[in-house]
Design a protein around this motif. Structure first.
Motif, PDB file in Angstrom:
ATOM      1  N   ALA A  15       0.872   9.055   5.035  1.00  0.00           N
ATOM      2  CA  ALA A  15       1.652   8.849   3.801  1.00  0.00           C
ATOM      3  C   ALA A  15       2.561  10.047   3.563  1.00  0.00           C
ATOM      4  O   ALA A  15       2.118  11.197   3.582  1.00  0.00           O
ATOM      5  N   HIS A  18       7.248  11.157  -1.701  1.00  0.00           N
ATOM      6  CA  HIS A  18       8.681  11.211  -2.056  1.00  0.00           C
ATOM      7  C   HIS A  18       9.582  10.884  -0.863  1.00  0.00           C
ATOM      8  O   HIS A  18      10.673  11.438  -0.709  1.00  0.00           O
ATOM      9  N   LYS A  88      10.781   4.483  -6.423  1.00  0.00           N
ATOM     10  CA  LYS A  88       9.776   5.058  -7.311  1.00  0.00           C
ATOM     11  C   LYS A  88       8.827   3.980  -7.832  1.00  0.00           C
ATOM     12  O   LYS A  88       7.609   4.189  -7.908  1.00  0.00           O
ATOM     13  N   GLU A  91       6.531   2.874  -4.950  1.00  0.00           N
ATOM     14  CA  GLU A  91       5.498   3.871  -4.667  1.00  0.00           C
ATOM     15  C   GLU A  91       4.427   3.854  -5.746  1.00  0.00           C
ATOM     16  O   GLU A  91       3.234   4.020  -5.457  1.00  0.00           O
ATOM     17  N   SER A  92       4.833   3.639  -7.000  1.00  0.00           N
ATOM     18  CA  SER A  92       3.864   3.555  -8.087  1.00  0.00           C
ATOM     19  C   SER A  92       2.973   2.323  -7.931  1.00  0.00           C
ATOM     20  O   SER A  92       1.780   2.359  -8.231  1.00  0.00           O
ATOM     21  N   GLY A  96       1.526   5.881  -1.821  1.00  0.00           N
ATOM     22  CA  GLY A  96       2.339   6.528  -0.806  1.00  0.00           C
ATOM     23  C   GLY A  96       2.182   5.933   0.578  1.00  0.00           C
ATOM     24  O   GLY A  96       3.162   5.804   1.326  1.00  0.00           O
ATOM     25  N   LEU A  99       3.924   2.362   0.948  1.00  0.00           N
ATOM     26  CA  LEU A  99       5.379   2.510   0.922  1.00  0.00           C
ATOM     27  C   LEU A  99       5.880   3.151   2.214  1.00  0.00           C
ATOM     28  O   LEU A  99       6.892   2.722   2.782  1.00  0.00           O
ATOM     29  N   THR A 100       5.170   4.174   2.692  1.00  0.00           N
ATOM     30  CA  THR A 100       5.556   4.808   3.959  1.00  0.00           C
ATOM     31  C   THR A 100       5.508   3.797   5.094  1.00  0.00           C
ATOM     32  O   THR A 100       6.403   3.740   5.942  1.00  0.00           O
TER      33      THR A 100
END
Length: 271
Positions: A15, A18, A88, A91-92, A96, A99-100
């Motif tokens: 992960a 950001h 954002k 990811e929330s 992480g 999303l990665t």
């Protein structure tokens, strides 16, 4: 436990926090450079012939080439803010790792489509960040369909309708481009299909099962109603097409299940 959860237990360390912010930042830099010198973006885009010649970095850098340079810096600012907001939110919602995985799989499938098309199908499929951006929008629209954006900063538009517009546009391109374009689009958006297709198919199966159950229930009700005696007033013998018929129960005379029209019901009860 879903297979995503199992993957996260095994490979959660990949992960990248950001990640979207980093990609958007690099895309913004490339947009500013591309406005002044478009040739720089051509050096980073995924050209499969150039990759075969040794320019391997194109397999990764193509994602940094957004298709917004021709709109100018002013539009790009709001575009990148929109991407950052979507990233954002995803990811929330996912965390992480997921999303990665979504981002990296999108990069991989985009590169795979270009290279496979070039090596095996003799198709020269160039790639920039367009399909990756579309996969982000489709994911965001699926998870937040009621989120509203302002098109041209004026017209309100919910994400669900934006997603349907994207799907219609891609379907139109596939119809015009035939099998090669379908291979390009479906392959490039494989990360969205892998993440959401099982849930979408399950949703449609549930809808079909619900429709069948309702149809079966309606058929049973219609069959039961067809076997009921005709609704005719016991006094005047008028049917439902001639009077306001009500089913009533008279405790005084013990007649149950008889039909009375409104006028005869008043006379029967002495009102």
């Amino acid at each position: 436990m879903s297979w995503f959860d199992k993957l996260e237990r095994q490979f959660g360390f990949i992960a990248i926090p950001h990640l979207i912010l980093g990609i958007i930042g690099l895309q913004a830099v490339m947009t500013l450079i591309g406005i002044q010198n478009p040739d720089i973006q051509l050096m980073l885009a995924l050209n499969p012939a150039a990759v075969v010649d040794g320019q391997w970095w194109r397999l990764f850098t193509y994602i940094l080439v957004p298709d917004v340079s021709r709109w100018g810096a002013f539009f790009a600012i709001f575009w990148f803010y929109f991407l950052w907001m979507m990233g954002k939110a995803l990811e929330s919602h996912w965390g992480g790792f997921r999303l990665t995985l979504y981002v990296l799989s999108g990069i991989f499938f985009g590169a795979f489509v270009s290279m496979a098309g070039f090596l095996f199908l003799h198709l020269n499929i160039w790639q920039d960040g367009t399909y990756w951006t579309l996969s982000m929008q489709l994911a965001f629209a699926y998870l937040y369909p009621e989120f509203q954006i302002l098109v041209f900063f004026i017209l309100p538009l919910k994400m669900r309708w934006l997603a349907w517009g994207i799907v219609a546009f891609l379907a139109y391109k596939m119809v015009l481009g035939g099998l090669p374009r379908a291979f390009e689009i479906l392959g490039s958006l494989a990360n969205f299909l892998i993440f959401f297709a099982p849930e979408i198919l399950g949703h449609w199966r549930n809808l079909n099962a619900t429709r069948k159950a309702r149809s079966t229930m309606k058929a049973s009700v219609d069959k039961a109603l067809s076997k009921m005696p005709p609704k005719v007033c016991v006094a005047c013998r008028k049917g439902v097409d001639q009077a306001d018929i009500r089913i009533c129960h008279c405790d005084r005379c013990g007649h149950e299940g008889r039909f009375w029209c409104t006028d005869d019901l008043r006379g029967h009860l002495g009102t």
